[in-house]
Design a protein around this motif. Structure first.
Motif, PDB file in Angstrom:
ATOM      1  N   THR A   1      -9.076   2.966  10.470  1.00  0.00           N
ATOM      2  CA  THR A   1      -8.891   2.619   9.574  1.00  0.00           C
ATOM      3  C   THR A   1      -9.947   1.911   8.625  1.00  0.00           C
ATOM      4  OG1 THR A   1      -6.172   1.110   8.910  1.00  0.00           O
ATOM      5  CG2 THR A   1      -7.846   0.151  10.957  1.00  0.00           C
ATOM      6  N   ILE A   2      -8.531   1.755   7.443  1.00  0.00           N
ATOM      7  CA  ILE A   2      -9.839   0.863   6.267  1.00  0.00           C
ATOM      8  C   ILE A   2      -8.513  -0.269   6.116  1.00  0.00           C
ATOM      9  CG2 ILE A   2     -10.486   0.810   3.827  1.00  0.00           C
ATOM     10  CD1 ILE A   2     -11.867   3.009   5.075  1.00  0.00           C
ATOM     11  N   ARG A   3      -9.846  -1.793   6.343  1.00  0.00           N
ATOM     12  CA  ARG A   3      -9.664  -3.636   5.928  1.00  0.00           C
ATOM     13  C   ARG A   3      -9.976  -3.396   5.137  1.00  0.00           C
ATOM     14  NH1 ARG A   3      -5.165  -5.851   7.218  1.00  0.00           N
ATOM     15  NH2 ARG A   3      -5.092  -5.456   5.555  1.00  0.00           N
ATOM     16  N   GLU A   4      -9.483  -3.470   3.673  1.00  0.00           N
ATOM     17  CA  GLU A   4      -9.407  -3.811   2.639  1.00  0.00           C
ATOM     18  C   GLU A   4     -10.339  -5.307   2.945  1.00  0.00           C
ATOM     19  OE1 GLU A   4      -7.606  -3.875  -1.833  1.00  0.00           O
ATOM     20  OE2 GLU A   4      -6.221  -4.056  -0.478  1.00  0.00           O
ATOM     21  N   VAL A   5     -10.660  -5.359   1.532  1.00  0.00           N
ATOM     22  CA  VAL A   5     -11.746  -6.529   1.347  1.00  0.00           C
ATOM     23  C   VAL A   5     -11.617  -7.202  -0.085  1.00  0.00           C
ATOM     24  CG1 VAL A   5     -13.161  -6.925   3.617  1.00  0.00           C
ATOM     25  CG2 VAL A   5     -13.953  -5.489   1.648  1.00  0.00           C
TER      26      VAL A   5
ATOM     27  N   ALA B   1     -16.737  -0.230   1.112  1.00  0.00           N
ATOM     28  CA  ALA B   1     -17.291   0.732   0.311  1.00  0.00           C
ATOM     29  C   ALA B   1     -15.939   1.276  -0.138  1.00  0.00           C
ATOM     30  CB  ALA B   1     -18.736   1.111   0.279  1.00  0.00           C
ATOM     31  N   TYR B   2     -15.895   1.888  -1.146  1.00  0.00           N
ATOM     32  CA  TYR B   2     -14.509   2.728  -1.015  1.00  0.00           C
ATOM     33  C   TYR B   2     -15.023   3.924  -0.304  1.00  0.00           C
ATOM     34  CZ  TYR B   2     -13.928   0.233  -5.367  1.00  0.00           C
ATOM     35  OH  TYR B   2     -13.643  -1.256  -6.155  1.00  0.00           O
ATOM     36  N   GLY B   3     -13.898   4.032   1.171  1.00  0.00           N
ATOM     37  CA  GLY B   3     -13.110   5.137   1.541  1.00  0.00           C
ATOM     38  C   GLY B   3     -12.275   6.015   1.443  1.00  0.00           C
ATOM     39  N   TYR B   4     -11.873   6.741   2.524  1.00  0.00           N
ATOM     40  CA  TYR B   4     -10.793   7.357   1.988  1.00  0.00           C
ATOM     41  C   TYR B   4      -9.628   7.347   1.439  1.00  0.00           C
ATOM     42  CZ  TYR B   4      -9.335   6.313   6.452  1.00  0.00           C
ATOM     43  OH  TYR B   4      -9.066   6.233   8.215  1.00  0.00           O
TER      44      TYR B   4
ATOM     45  N   GLY C   1      -9.300   5.632  -0.986  1.00  0.00           N
ATOM     46  CA  GLY C   1      -9.907   5.181  -1.800  1.00  0.00           C
ATOM     47  C   GLY C   1      -9.770   3.476  -2.392  1.00  0.00           C
ATOM     48  N   VAL C   2      -9.384   2.559  -1.149  1.00  0.00           N
ATOM     49  CA  VAL C   2     -10.080   1.806  -1.489  1.00  0.00           C
ATOM     50  C   VAL C   2     -11.277   0.630  -0.717  1.00  0.00           C
ATOM     51  CG1 VAL C   2      -8.722  -0.571   0.089  1.00  0.00           C
ATOM     52  CG2 VAL C   2      -7.116   1.599  -0.559  1.00  0.00           C
ATOM     53  N   ARG C   3     -11.474  -0.656  -1.380  1.00  0.00           N
ATOM     54  CA  ARG C   3     -12.654  -1.313  -1.410  1.00  0.00           C
ATOM     55  C   ARG C   3     -12.306  -1.757   0.280  1.00  0.00           C
ATOM     56  NH1 ARG C   3     -15.758  -5.834  -2.255  1.00  0.00           N
ATOM     57  NH2 ARG C   3     -17.483  -5.461  -2.191  1.00  0.00           N
ATOM     58  N   GLY C   4     -13.329  -1.212   1.030  1.00  0.00           N
ATOM     59  CA  GLY C   4     -12.921  -2.059   2.055  1.00  0.00           C
ATOM     60  C   GLY C   4     -13.971  -1.829   3.286  1.00  0.00           C
ATOM     61  N   LEU C   5     -13.882  -2.376   4.823  1.00  0.00           N
ATOM     62  CA  LEU C   5     -15.073  -1.936   5.794  1.00  0.00           C
ATOM     63  C   LEU C   5     -14.575  -0.724   6.858  1.00  0.00           C
ATOM     64  CD1 LEU C   5     -16.095  -5.109   6.055  1.00  0.00           C
ATOM     65  CD2 LEU C   5     -17.296  -3.308   5.109  1.00  0.00           C
ATOM     66  N   ASN C   6     -14.344  -0.020   7.321  1.00  0.00           N
ATOM     67  CA  ASN C   6     -14.120   1.266   8.157  1.00  0.00           C
ATOM     68  C   ASN C   6     -14.210   0.577   9.708  1.00  0.00           C
ATOM     69  OD1 ASN C   6     -13.657   3.309  10.092  1.00  0.00           O
ATOM     70  ND2 ASN C   6     -13.663   4.304   8.208  1.00  0.00           N
ATOM     71  N   ILE C   7     -12.850  -0.114  10.907  1.00  0.00           N
ATOM     72  CA  ILE C   7     -12.992   0.235  11.945  1.00  0.00           C
ATOM     73  C   ILE C   7     -12.054   1.277  12.952  1.00  0.00           C
ATOM     74  CG2 ILE C   7     -11.621  -1.678  13.564  1.00  0.00           C
ATOM     75  CD1 ILE C   7     -10.669  -3.289  11.155  1.00  0.00           C
ATOM     76  N   GLN C   8     -13.552   1.904  12.966  1.00  0.00           N
ATOM     77  CA  GLN C   8     -13.508   2.879  14.463  1.00  0.00           C
ATOM     78  C   GLN C   8     -12.618   2.178  16.299  1.00  0.00           C
ATOM     79  OE1 GLN C   8     -16.406   5.230  15.658  1.00  0.00           O
ATOM     80  NE2 GLN C   8     -15.158   6.766  15.052  1.00  0.00           N
ATOM     81  N   LEU C   9     -11.559   2.081  16.103  1.00  0.00           N
ATOM     82  CA  LEU C   9     -10.888   1.975  17.865  1.00  0.00           C
ATOM     83  C   LEU C   9     -10.557   3.435  18.513  1.00  0.00           C
ATOM     84  CD1 LEU C   9      -7.841   0.557  17.362  1.00  0.00           C
ATOM     85  CD2 LEU C   9      -8.581   1.629  15.135  1.00  0.00           C
ATOM     86  N   ALA C  10     -10.955   2.984  19.764  1.00  0.00           N
ATOM     87  CA  ALA C  10     -10.131   3.979  21.284  1.00  0.00           C
ATOM     88  C   ALA C  10      -8.916   3.096  21.802  1.00  0.00           C
ATOM     89  CB  ALA C  10     -11.207   4.478  21.788  1.00  0.00           C
TER      90      ALA C  10
ATOM     91  N   ILE D   1      -6.432  -1.347  24.150  1.00  0.00           N
ATOM     92  CA  ILE D   1      -8.398  -1.278  23.222  1.00  0.00           C
ATOM     93  C   ILE D   1      -9.406  -1.209  24.210  1.00  0.00           C
ATOM     94  CG2 ILE D   1      -9.600  -1.495  21.033  1.00  0.00           C
ATOM     95  CD1 ILE D   1      -7.669  -3.676  20.108  1.00  0.00           C
ATOM     96  N   ALA D   2     -10.102   0.356  24.438  1.00  0.00           N
ATOM     97  CA  ALA D   2     -10.800   0.325  25.470  1.00  0.00           C
ATOM     98  C   ALA D   2     -12.147  -0.371  24.570  1.00  0.00           C
ATOM     99  CB  ALA D   2     -11.095   1.584  25.843  1.00  0.00           C
ATOM    100  N   ARG D   3     -12.744   0.266  23.109  1.00  0.00           N
ATOM    101  CA  ARG D   3     -13.665   0.061  22.424  1.00  0.00           C
ATOM    102  C   ARG D   3     -13.732  -0.177  21.259  1.00  0.00           C
ATOM    103  NH1 ARG D   3     -18.232  -1.550  25.504  1.00  0.00           N
ATOM    104  NH2 ARG D   3     -18.223  -0.637  27.919  1.00  0.00           N
ATOM    105  N   ALA D   4     -13.890  -1.025  20.436  1.00  0.00           N
ATOM    106  CA  ALA D   4     -14.072  -0.766  18.666  1.00  0.00           C
ATOM    107  C   ALA D   4     -15.285  -1.086  17.886  1.00  0.00           C
ATOM    108  CB  ALA D   4     -12.556  -2.234  18.482  1.00  0.00           C
ATOM    109  N   ARG D   5     -14.945  -1.058  16.913  1.00  0.00           N
ATOM    110  CA  ARG D   5     -16.621  -1.559  16.324  1.00  0.00           C
ATOM    111  C   ARG D   5     -16.065  -1.250  14.814  1.00  0.00           C
ATOM    112  NH1 ARG D   5     -18.736   4.909  17.778  1.00  0.00           N
ATOM    113  NH2 ARG D   5     -19.552   3.084  19.385  1.00  0.00           N
ATOM    114  N   LEU D   6     -16.837  -2.105  13.917  1.00  0.00           N
ATOM    115  CA  LEU D   6     -16.757  -2.422  12.457  1.00  0.00           C
ATOM    116  C   LEU D   6     -17.422  -1.458  11.531  1.00  0.00           C
ATOM    117  CD1 LEU D   6     -15.378  -3.765   9.706  1.00  0.00           C
ATOM    118  CD2 LEU D   6     -17.369  -5.477  10.259  1.00  0.00           C
ATOM    119  N   ARG D   7     -17.716  -0.502  11.297  1.00  0.00           N
ATOM    120  CA  ARG D   7     -18.542   0.920   9.750  1.00  0.00           C
ATOM    121  C   ARG D   7     -18.460   0.201   8.411  1.00  0.00           C
ATOM    122  NH1 ARG D   7     -17.033   6.439  12.736  1.00  0.00           N
ATOM    123  NH2 ARG D   7     -15.359   6.039  11.537  1.00  0.00           N
TER     124      ARG D   7
END
Length: 443
Positions: A127-131, A140-143, A145-154, A165-171
């Protein structure tokens, strides 16, 4: 007086599950009393903090009598900014090991997964967390169209248990969804097994993860996969080759929102065909599997006078996914659609600790995400221990954590007096009993 007396049993549960010991042993960040500071951030998140300034929640009234070592927001902000990428990975590992401790202390946390004949799911999404502001590193602008940071999680879930939540990372905000999916899935599967998941695992993802990295990792780990297929030429050709009499009608017990058609649907048709995915890769990476297709009849547009014209040829929208599971076709479709449960976890995080990414420094925000994962799993375990297994994080905070308490000091001890006739007193006491009980030594 304190306004968050429910932090007492929740943090006792964290202690019983080994959080403090894990932080002492694995976190080597160059900051004095790192364990106390990390726990202060987690405690503030449990109480509702979604920014560094909000962490001052832990210093009001009589809170210093309940918890020692609580630091000021400025100190905690400096602590987060001292993290490097390696320290964030250490914190991520602490979160994975803590989940193992929580499942040992609260066996129902991943209910049903301890049975070899059971069923568990690992869901990947991002998901994109808008900043806002120019000082945010890696924004940066992601898929979207919002400027933010990407958070990937499982996440890990079962038909009987809500996700943890097993794992998560900021990208970086412009990172492609599937980047690093193989490594994250491998870590999530390892975490699930360590946390006591003995059942069959189904790894699910949407079309952004349709590729060898995700599917190959699932195959190597000897798990099932279920991934939404992109409408490539080979996929559309396989769908076009399905015989009309192969379609099996199904009716959903609850209507489903069809995003493209912007309507609720309650029936569809399902069919499946053998399929070989990723034929563009080398032969060893071609995957023979099942292509399960669900089709929904398109709405017929009204004529200019508002009447409905007679239908000559029915048109459909097709939703396809590949899987290697042995589930019956209709159940396979149902289980794949349940992948949407990961959105619940994302919504809970954004409604709580991840309402903001509070620092301008990337590594500080990455540490904040890892601590939010720890707080989320603690909240989920506390809800199960309090006999509120279906409660979301905000509900747990309202019913259990945000309860007023009065501290009375007698005979060198502190007594915590809670409100009379508190509606969820039974749940609070149940949680406290689990948190303070002797360790479960049964195998």
């Amino acid at each position: 007086m304190v306004s968050d007396a429910g932090l007492v049993p929740v943090l006792r549960l964290a202690e019983a599950a080994g959080l403090y010991d894990l932080l002492d042993d694995q976190l080597s960040v160059d900051s004095a009393n790192a364990t106390a500071k990390a726990t202060s951030v987690v405690g503030g998140m449990l109480a509702g903090a979604d920014s560094i300034d909000d962490l001052d929640l832990l210093r009001h009234g009589g809170m210093p009598k309940l918890f020692s070592g609580v630091r000021s927001p400025s100190t905690l902000g400096a602590f987060l900014r001292s993290f490097t990428h390696g320290h964030v990975q250490q914190l991520d590992a602490v979160g994975g090991d803590l989940l193992t401790g929580l499942t040992a202390r609260v066996p129902g946390l991943i209910a049903g997964a301890e049975n070899v004949e059971g069923f568990a799911c690992i869901d990947l999404d991002d998901t994109i967390r808008e900043v806002h502001g120019y000082a945010k590193q890696a924004a940066a602008y992601g898929y979207t169209g919002v400027r933010g940071l990407n958070i990937q999680l499982a996440t890990i879930s079962t038909p009987l248990a809500a996700p943890v939540i097993a794992r998560a990372r900021l990208r970086k905000g412009s990172t492609a969804s599937a980047k690093g999916a193989g490594r994250l899935l491998a870590q999530a599967i390892s975490t699930a097994r360590t946390a006591g998941v003995k059942s069959r695992i189904l790894c699910r993802a949407d079309s952004a993860y349709y590729g060898w990295a995700f599917v190959g990792t699932a195959i190597r780990a000897k798990t099932w996969f279920s991934v939404t297929a992109r409408m490539t030429k080979t996929v559309t050709a396989a769908i076009g080759g399905i015989n009309e009499d192969a379609w099996q009608p199904i009716r959903y017990p609850h209507a489903i929102w069809e995003e493209v058609e912007q309507r609720w649907i309650s029936d569809a048709e399902v069919a499946e065909v053998p399929f070989t995915a990723f034929t563009g890769r080398r032969k060893a990476e071609n995957v023979t599997c099942r292509l399960v297709v669900r089709r929904v009849k398109r709405l017929q547009r009204l004529a200019s006078d508002g009447t409905e014209q007679g239908e000559l040829f029915a048109t459909y929208r097709h939703h396809a996914f590949i899987t290697n599971s042995t589930l019956e076709m209709v159940e396979a479709d149902q289980r794949h659609r349940d992948h949407a449960i990961v959105e619940q976890t994302i919504a809970e995080l954004k409604d709580n600790a991840l309402a903001h990414l509070p620092s301008g420094k990337y590594s500080a925000n990455a540490a904040w995400v890892s601590l939010a994962v720890i707080a989320f799993n603690l909240a989920r375990a506390a809800a199960v221990a309090a006999d509120l297994a279906k409660a979301r994080w905000a509900t747990l905070r309202r019913k259990i954590i945000r309860v007023a308490g009065r501290i009375a000091s007698t005979s060198r001890r502190h007594d915590l007096h809670l409100p009379i006739q508190w509606p969820w007193a039974y749940n609070w006491e149940t949680l406290h009993a689990v948190a303070t009980a002797p360790p479960n030594t049964t195998t």
